[in-house]
Write an enzyme that holds these catalytic residues in place. Sequence first.
Site, PDB file in Angstrom:
ATOM      1  CG  ASP A 307      -5.888  -1.356  -0.645  1.00  0.00           C
ATOM      2  OD1 ASP A 307      -6.873  -1.385   0.119  1.00  0.00           O
ATOM      3  OD2 ASP A 307      -4.741  -1.672  -0.269  1.00  0.00           O
ATOM      4  NE  ARG A 311      -5.603  -0.610   4.180  1.00  0.00           N
ATOM      5  CZ  ARG A 311      -6.886  -0.927   4.130  1.00  0.00           C
ATOM      6  NH1 ARG A 311      -7.691  -0.566   5.113  1.00  0.00           N
ATOM      7  NH2 ARG A 311      -7.388  -1.584   3.102  1.00  0.00           N
ATOM      8  CG  ASN A 312      -3.692   2.506   1.096  1.00  0.00           C
ATOM      9  OD1 ASN A 312      -2.653   2.325   1.726  1.00  0.00           O
ATOM     10  ND2 ASN A 312      -4.392   1.519   0.571  1.00  0.00           N
ATOM     11  CG  ASP A 325       0.327   2.306  -0.979  1.00  0.00           C
ATOM     12  OD1 ASP A 325       1.424   2.675  -1.435  1.00  0.00           O
ATOM     13  OD2 ASP A 325       0.210   1.772   0.119  1.00  0.00           O
TER      14      ASP A 325
END
Length: 443
Positions: A307, A311-312, A325
């Site tokens: 992922d 945003r991570n 994450d």
Amino acid sequence: MSGKHWPPGTQCVTKHDHSKPKPRELAFRKGDMVTIIEAVEGKGWYRARHNETGQEGLLAASALRERGAIRADPKLSLMPWFHGKISGTEAVQELQPPEDGLFLVRESVRHPGDYVLCVSFGKEVIHYRVVHEENTLSIDSQQYFSNLIDMIEEQGAICTKLVKPKPKSGMKSAEEELAKAGWLLNLKHLTLGDRIGQGEFGDVLQGEYLGQRVAVKNIKCDVTAQAFLAETAAMTKVRHKNLVCLLGVILHNGLYIVMEFMSKGNLVNFLRTRGRALVPTQQLLLFALDVAQGMDYLESKKLVHRDLAARNILISEENVAKVSDFGLARVNPKGADATLLPVKWTAPEALKHNKFSSKSDVWSYGILLWETFSFGRAPYPKLALKEVTELLEQGYRMDAPEGCPPTVYALMKSCWELEPGKRPSFKKLTEKLQKELKHLRDI
């Protein structure tokens, strides 16, 4: 001394008692946690801080072992005392010989959806029905709990103290394993502050642990908390300047995952709120390099992120980008629910055949580069998800963001090769970005 070199900040566990320290030495008991401050000139000594008392002093390297990684093990359970669907009679057999405070929890056969707390007291086993309604649990309709872990921790109004969990056969207590390996933190040293984010699994809060600013993920649901043990186990294996560092976990209210605090938030918001005027190309390249180095390290450990997206990526006070994450997508590994996949970031082979690898992470990294150089725009602007998948197979790729250096756009495109084997490794990406930065500084 076996040539150990622990950098400052390393967490170590003491191997034996040292109750009569000489002046300047640290007193400790077997199994205590200490934080390395610095290596001391001379042979095999460190200055360290005791995590429990806060005292600082000297201790020999031979008295320490570095905190170990935890193996992700399906037998590891946050609720080893949960036996699933067994009958009352079977529960009574499990709780033999009788012992006050020996207990287990089972699913209710008579009332599906409810649970039963079975406690040995006197010579009897007492069965308490645990009613489950509107996401809460209660034994007496007076006190309500958000989950079973909470209920066992708080105890509620019952005949005796729950002192001895009866584990389901083959299950291991995650609490004991975490404590043994040195990853279990003490709730009394944690101060919780404001909410700084909300993930789909629970809130992220700002806090302080032994004077250090931290971010705390709170996962209340039993089942999700159990699944997060796998993410936590993955995080105990890694240590790199471009990965968000796990400090440890606390079993309370479900699960608290305690991580280093990243004051400047995630990369998307960082770029959107500052924009071109404030963030020069050189800084964008530095962020891209940070991420590539963190991912190169994960690749060397054979860990797949699944992922990777802006945003991570979190930004520290010193403008260092760190990957966070990792391991989340493994919460549902068996035929992962395709509707939950971030389609615009996921490689075609991962979308179609659930084939995740470091090479599918490289595809996502290409999208992350595009996000970075477009200052946080959402990828494939104006395209619906369904169109994206079809167009990619026909060979469509996004155009270069405005002002993006041609060499960087060439890198993006190399990440988006349809054949995974043709994509560069993170090591190669790191080298190319370093070259690009050097070139920029030489201009």
